[in-house]
Design an enzyme around this catalytic site. Structure first.
Site, short mmCIF file in Angstrom:
data_model
loop_
_atom_site.label_atom_id
_atom_site.label_comp_id
_atom_site.label_asym_id
_atom_site.label_seq_id
_atom_site.Cartn_x
_atom_site.Cartn_y
_atom_site.Cartn_z
N HIS A 24 107.94 56.52 -16.63
CA HIS A 24 106.62 56.29 -16.01
C HIS A 24 105.92 55.05 -16.59
CE1 HIS A 24 106.94 60.04 -13.91
NE2 HIS A 24 106.88 60.78 -14.99
N ASP B 209 115.13 63.02 -13.02
CA ASP B 209 113.96 63.74 -13.53
C ASP B 209 113.20 64.31 -12.33
OD1 ASP B 209 112.02 63.65 -16.23
OD2 ASP B 209 110.88 63.68 -14.35
N HIS C 230 110.18 64.14 -11.69
CA HIS C 230 109.05 63.30 -11.27
C HIS C 230 109.54 61.89 -10.97
CE1 HIS C 230 107.57 66.48 -14.00
NE2 HIS C 230 106.74 66.67 -12.99
N ASP D 213 113.69 68.50 -16.17
CA ASP D 213 112.52 69.28 -15.76
C ASP D 213 112.57 69.69 -14.29
OD1 ASP D 213 112.21 66.63 -15.02
OD2 ASP D 213 110.25 66.37 -15.96
ZN LIG Z 1 109.45 64.59 -15.39
#
Ligand SMILES: [Zn+2]
Length: 337
Positions: A163, A196, A198, A279
């Site tokens: 991120h 991931d 996200h 995750d």
């Molecule tokens: Zn994540």
């Protein structure tokens, strides 16, 4: 496969996150890597070697690097930990594009974080810079091994990085480890595949328009209310984004991983970086995806099936009971391919 890590990655202690204005329990904690390493039980762990800033400076703006390096010391020297009693660097005002411009880096210590951070979840503690910088060294050391002939190396890093943008940090990420690994590979074309839960908004932004590195991601649909909210839709900045509905399990998720692999093969990539977040697994507190350990093992096999020189970089995964086994299964699947 070689497993690289650094005990300096443990130095970052966010303490908590600030969500909707309230302090909540930190999820990106040092115990995450301890659990992974305990499960992998590798006596032949490789310690990361210190690297210069050459690649880091191609991935991040020098202003961001300078700020992160000094943020904690400035915060402490300003007395903010005593009055009003904030023991972590946290923004209160943001350099929002709606303010117009030009926006100027502020002089007040309490205003500076909002010039570089884009959320209130990503606090800076004593040791954050040392840990984030060590995480980059872990990724670069793994990339060295692959460049020197290893088929694959695993970078056991924290804090995560996907991120972290060119000039901004957020999402529990400070420096983009996977982007550094991609920059360090000598392959003519590198694919970064991010599994991931996200979307990898930082990696996507850093490589937008880049002719060497392409980025693909499978993740929970931001439209369903998930981080990074503003980005990660199907058509974003040149990345191959495959958003999934909450509740998606092995079938939908593995279909997406397979189509990322097909896309990578068709792109002519000759090197691979896997941003390995675990995750997306059922039970993770930060995502509504329902992937199983068997699903992660199969994803490892699918990614390994590309047969490319590969750096696997640790991203998210926040359930301390399952993070180790999920990583282990993925690495085993990759090795079996
Ligand atoms: Zn994540």
């Amino acid at each position: 496969m070689p497993v690289v890590w650094s005990d300096r990655c443990l130095l970052h202690d966010p303490g908590r996150e600030i969500w909707v204005g309230l302090p909540t329990e930190a999820t990106e904690v040092p115990a995450r890597v301890d659990r992974i390493l305990d499960t992998l039980a590798r006596p032949d762990l490789l310690l990361a070697e210190a690297h210069g800033d050459e690649i880091l400076k191609t991935v991040h703006d020098e202003g961001l690097l300078r700020y992160l390096q000094s943020a904690w010391d400035e915060w402490q020297a300003s007395g903010l930990p005593e009055d009003p009693g904030q023991s972590r660097v946290v923004p209160y005002i943001f350099a929002h594009p709606g303010l117009g411009g030009p926006l100027v880096e502020p002089t007040a210590v309490w205003a500076k974080p909002g010039f570089f951070a884009y959320d209130t979840m990503t606090l800076v503690s004593e040791g954050t810079w040392e840990a984030a910088r060590a995480a980059v060294d872990v990724a670069l050391t793994a990339a060295d091994l692959v460049r020197e002939g290893e088929r694959v190396a695993y970078a056991c890093t924290r804090p995560p990085g996907h991120h972290a943008c060119y000039a901004a940090y957020g999402g529990s990420c400070y420096l983009n480890n996977a982007a550094c690994a991609a920059g360090a590979l000598d392959s003519e074309r590198v694919a970064v595949l991010d599994i991931d839960a996200h979307q990898c908004n930082g990696t996507q932004q850093i490589f937008a328009g880049n002719s060497k590195v392409i980025v693909g991601s499978v993740h929970v649909d931001p439209r369903a209310g998930w981080f990074p909210h503003f980005l990660g839709y199907a058509h974003g900045l040149g990345a191959k984004n495959l958003p999934l509905a909450p509740g998606s399990g092995d079938e939908e998720w593995l279909d997406a991983v397979r189509s990322l692999v097909t896309w990578t093969r068709e792109s002519g990539a000759t090197g691979l970086v896997v941003s390995l977040g675990v995750d997306a697994a059922a039970g993770d507190p930060t995502s509504p995806l329902e992937v199983t350990q068997e699903g992660y093992r199969e994803a490892g096999a699918v990614l390994g099936g590309l047969g490319l020189p590969t750096v696997i970089v640790q991203e998210g995964g926040y359930d301390l009971e399952t993070i180790g086994p999920l990583v282990l299964e993925t690495l085993l699947g990759f090795e079996e391919a």
